[in-house]
Design a protein around this motif. Structure first.
Motif, mmCIF file in Angstrom:
data_model
loop_
_atom_site.group_PDB
_atom_site.id
_atom_site.type_symbol
_atom_site.label_atom_id
_atom_site.label_comp_id
_atom_site.label_asym_id
_atom_site.label_seq_id
_atom_site.Cartn_x
_atom_site.Cartn_y
_atom_site.Cartn_z
ATOM 1 N N THR A 101 6.337 0.820 -11.453
ATOM 2 C CA THR A 101 5.080 0.301 -10.894
ATOM 3 C C THR A 101 3.975 0.193 -11.948
ATOM 4 O OG1 THR A 101 3.592 0.489 -9.006
ATOM 5 C CG2 THR A 101 4.136 2.533 -10.119
ATOM 6 N N TYR A 102 4.134 0.907 -13.075
ATOM 7 C CA TYR A 102 3.116 0.845 -14.132
ATOM 8 C C TYR A 102 3.464 -0.180 -15.210
ATOM 9 C CZ TYR A 102 1.993 5.108 -11.706
ATOM 10 O OH TYR A 102 1.693 6.008 -10.719
ATOM 11 N N TYR B 199 6.134 -1.938 -5.677
ATOM 12 C CA TYR B 199 6.280 -2.906 -4.592
ATOM 13 C C TYR B 199 6.893 -4.191 -5.131
ATOM 14 C CZ TYR B 199 4.789 -6.689 -1.504
ATOM 15 O OH TYR B 199 4.765 -7.793 -0.716
ATOM 16 N N LYS B 200 7.745 -4.782 -4.322
ATOM 17 C CA LYS B 200 8.320 -6.084 -4.696
ATOM 18 C C LYS B 200 8.304 -6.971 -3.457
ATOM 19 C CE LYS B 200 10.607 -6.835 -8.083
ATOM 20 N NZ LYS B 200 10.212 -7.425 -9.387
ATOM 21 N N GLN C 71 0.811 -1.221 0.000
ATOM 22 C CA GLN C 71 0.000 0.000 0.000
ATOM 23 C C GLN C 71 0.843 1.270 0.000
ATOM 24 O OE1 GLN C 71 -1.816 -1.408 3.430
ATOM 25 N NE2 GLN C 71 -3.674 -2.102 2.436
ATOM 26 N N GLU D 196 3.165 7.846 -4.109
ATOM 27 C CA GLU D 196 2.720 8.570 -5.312
ATOM 28 C C GLU D 196 1.878 9.786 -4.902
ATOM 29 O OE1 GLU D 196 3.633 6.778 -8.280
ATOM 30 O OE2 GLU D 196 3.205 8.645 -9.331
ATOM 31 N N VAL E 110 3.005 2.031 -2.115
ATOM 32 C CA VAL E 110 3.236 2.501 -3.492
ATOM 33 C C VAL E 110 2.332 3.688 -3.796
ATOM 34 C CG1 VAL E 110 3.171 1.828 -5.918
ATOM 35 C CG2 VAL E 110 3.831 0.150 -4.196
ATOM 36 N N ILE E 111 1.040 3.514 -3.524
ATOM 37 C CA ILE E 111 0.089 4.593 -3.836
ATOM 38 C C ILE E 111 0.335 5.788 -2.917
ATOM 39 C CG2 ILE E 111 -2.355 5.232 -3.931
ATOM 40 C CD1 ILE E 111 -3.020 2.401 -4.664
ATOM 41 N N THR F 120 16.479 -6.190 -10.203
ATOM 42 C CA THR F 120 15.491 -6.423 -9.153
ATOM 43 C C THR F 120 14.165 -5.783 -9.522
ATOM 44 O OG1 THR F 120 17.352 -6.213 -7.631
ATOM 45 C CG2 THR F 120 15.175 -6.333 -6.640
#
Lengths: 207, 276
Positions: B149-150, B126-127, B97, B103, B99-100, B144
């Motif tokens: 993310t897109y 995210y990984k 979560q 952003e 990631v968003i 890696t």
């Protein structure tokens, strides 16, 4: 063989990771292994989703009350999966809208409830029963006041609570935290050795 | 039942209402209490301030919406500072979560700057894999995170030119609400690869990271909303943390008053029991 193969794999993998730390020439092995871990982790997520769905479908079939909790959970899971995979997770997407307008406020609300419970618990339980409790109480009050701006205004500014709070955090707190860290690290080393040598087998489902 | 007994058995709903008022009133009517900047926050600010323009700063958003009121203002203030100084920001997350949220932090500050995605900042996303991801990044970041993310290949973005591993990252910032977070980054990225690092965390977890500060493994630390408010003061961009500190101050004061009342009633009642 069912038990020996996982034990051998664990031993060899752990040995490679441990040895390459001291022998950089073997770091290529560690690099490969770390990529395998990432791939396995992704499959663990899939397994988690299947497990979650299976547990809640079983619950719905067994308990009538579960409809109120398990059905919304499964609908939420399916909705976010479909939206994320189907239309992406970018700025202007429906996935993002659901995240910002449902998950963010709900999660923040859950966490913010802590303030009320902490206040209530402090009133009921934070008593100076003995010397240790009194010391903890005094330190807590100083840090609580010294770490917020109100602790440095008016007559409180003469008490230099901010400086005392900084001192508590930097010396007694740090000494305690470091002791915990060293203890935990030694425990990790011991447990790692037990797993590597096959003494600790809980990860294989054994007691 | 006497007054002291009544006070001892006070209804918890009264406490809840008083705490709610202590939080809501200062948010509606800000007091504007002065903000004192502590050394761990000042050190963080100074380090970013003194990095040469165009430095690569990796920000790992290791938090979720539950800790957003504390950590999101840190993310916004630090990203604002990075853009202000012309640094390149590489975002990633160990919490899906995050990631968003990272952003959103960029969105909150980007109107003040002329910045472009892929050139001035990128979100690697995210990984899964926690420590394995950090170890792999130490060897090769593009391998890696082959895409952002897109899902676009990261070699298409100029910001990633010359970024191979931690040697090409000038500063790592972990904004962490738990595990995986600061300890994992310190153990691998800092201890093993010598990565310069700053931490940002919730107030409740800040005390456990002081040993890292003392050992020099963390250059600086932003603890909770106060850390975020201090950073906002330094970058001269008042955000939600600064306004939230008034509410937090009054809430702390109310809780301390409760503790004092509770202890007075405790000692009065105990004295009464002894006399009987």
């Amino acid at each position: 063989m069912k038990k020996q193969i996982p034990l051998i794999v664990t031993f060899i993998t752990a040995l490679i990771i441990a040895v390459q730390y001291f022998c950089p020439a073997l770091s290529f092995l560690q690099e490969r292994l770390t990529y395998y871990v990432i791939v396995v982790s992704i499959f663990a997520y899939l397994l988690g989703i299947f497990n979650l769905v299976s547990v809640h479908i079983n619950r719905i079939s067994r308990e009538r009350k579960a409809i109120f909790f398990s059905v919304p959970l499964l609908i939420g899971l399916a909705t976010m999966l479909i939206l994320g995979i189907g239309w992406g997770i970018g700025d202007e997407t429906t996935f993002n809208w659901f995240f910002n307008n449902m998950q963010v406020p709900m999660s923040a609300a859950m966490f913010s409830l802590l303030a009320f419970f902490v206040a209530s618990a402090a009133y009921r339980a934070f008593r100076a029963h003995n010397t240790q409790a009194a010391l903890l109480l005094i330190a807590a009050v100083i840090v609580m006041l010294g770490r917020v701006p109100i602790g440095s205004v008016g007559f409180l500014s003469y008490l230099r609570l901010d400086a005392i709070a900084d001192w508590i955090m930097t010396y007694p707190n740090m000494a305690g935290q470091r002791a915990i860290m060293i203890g935990a690290a030694l425990g990790v080393v011991a447990t790692s050795l037990r797993i590597m040598l096959g003494i600790e087998r809980a990860y294989m489902g054994e007691d | 039942m006497g007054f002291i007994e009544k006070l001892e058995a006070i209804d918890r709903r009264i406490i809840f209402v008083l705490i709610a008022l202590a939080v809501i009133i200062p948010l509606i009517l800000p007091i504007g209490l002065p903000q004192r900047v502590t050394p761990p926050v000042k050190n963080s600010y100074d380090f970013i301030e003194n990095l040469p323009k165009g430095s690569n700063i990796l920000i790992s958003a290791d938090y979720d919406p539950s800790t957003l009121p504390e950590i999101q203002p840190m993310a916004e203030a630090m990203i604002y500072h990075c853009f202000q100084k012309g640094h390149k920001v590489i975002l990633m997350a160990h919490w899906a979560q995050g990631v968003i949220l990272s952003e959103e932090a960029v969105n909150a500050v980007q109107d003040d700057f002329d910045i472009e995605y892929g050139k001035d900042y990128i979100n690697l996303g995210y990984k899964a894999g926690r420590t394995a991801v950090v170890l792999a990044m130490g060897s090769n970041i593009p391998e890696t995170f082959p895409t952002d993310t897109y899902g676009d290949p990261i070699e298409d973005f100029p910001i990633m030119d010359g970024v191979k591993n931690f040697e090409d990252i000038d500063l790592l910032i972990s904004l962490s609400a738990g595990d995986p977070g600061i300890p994992m980054w310190v153990m691998i990225a800092q201890s093993r690869f010598g990565q310069d690092m700053i931490g940002g965390c919730t107030a409740v977890s800040a005390p456990q990271f002081y040993p890292y500060l003392q050992s020099g493994q963390l250059i600086g630390l932003l603890g909770g909303m106060k850390g975020a408010a201090e950073y906002e003061t330094l970058v001269k961009r008042m955000g939600t943390a600064t306004s939230g500190m008034d509410a937090q101050s009054i809430a702390h004061l109310v809780i301390i008053i409760f503790i004092i009342i509770a202890n007075i009633t405790y000692f009065v009642l105990r004295k009464g029991e002894k006399e009987i």
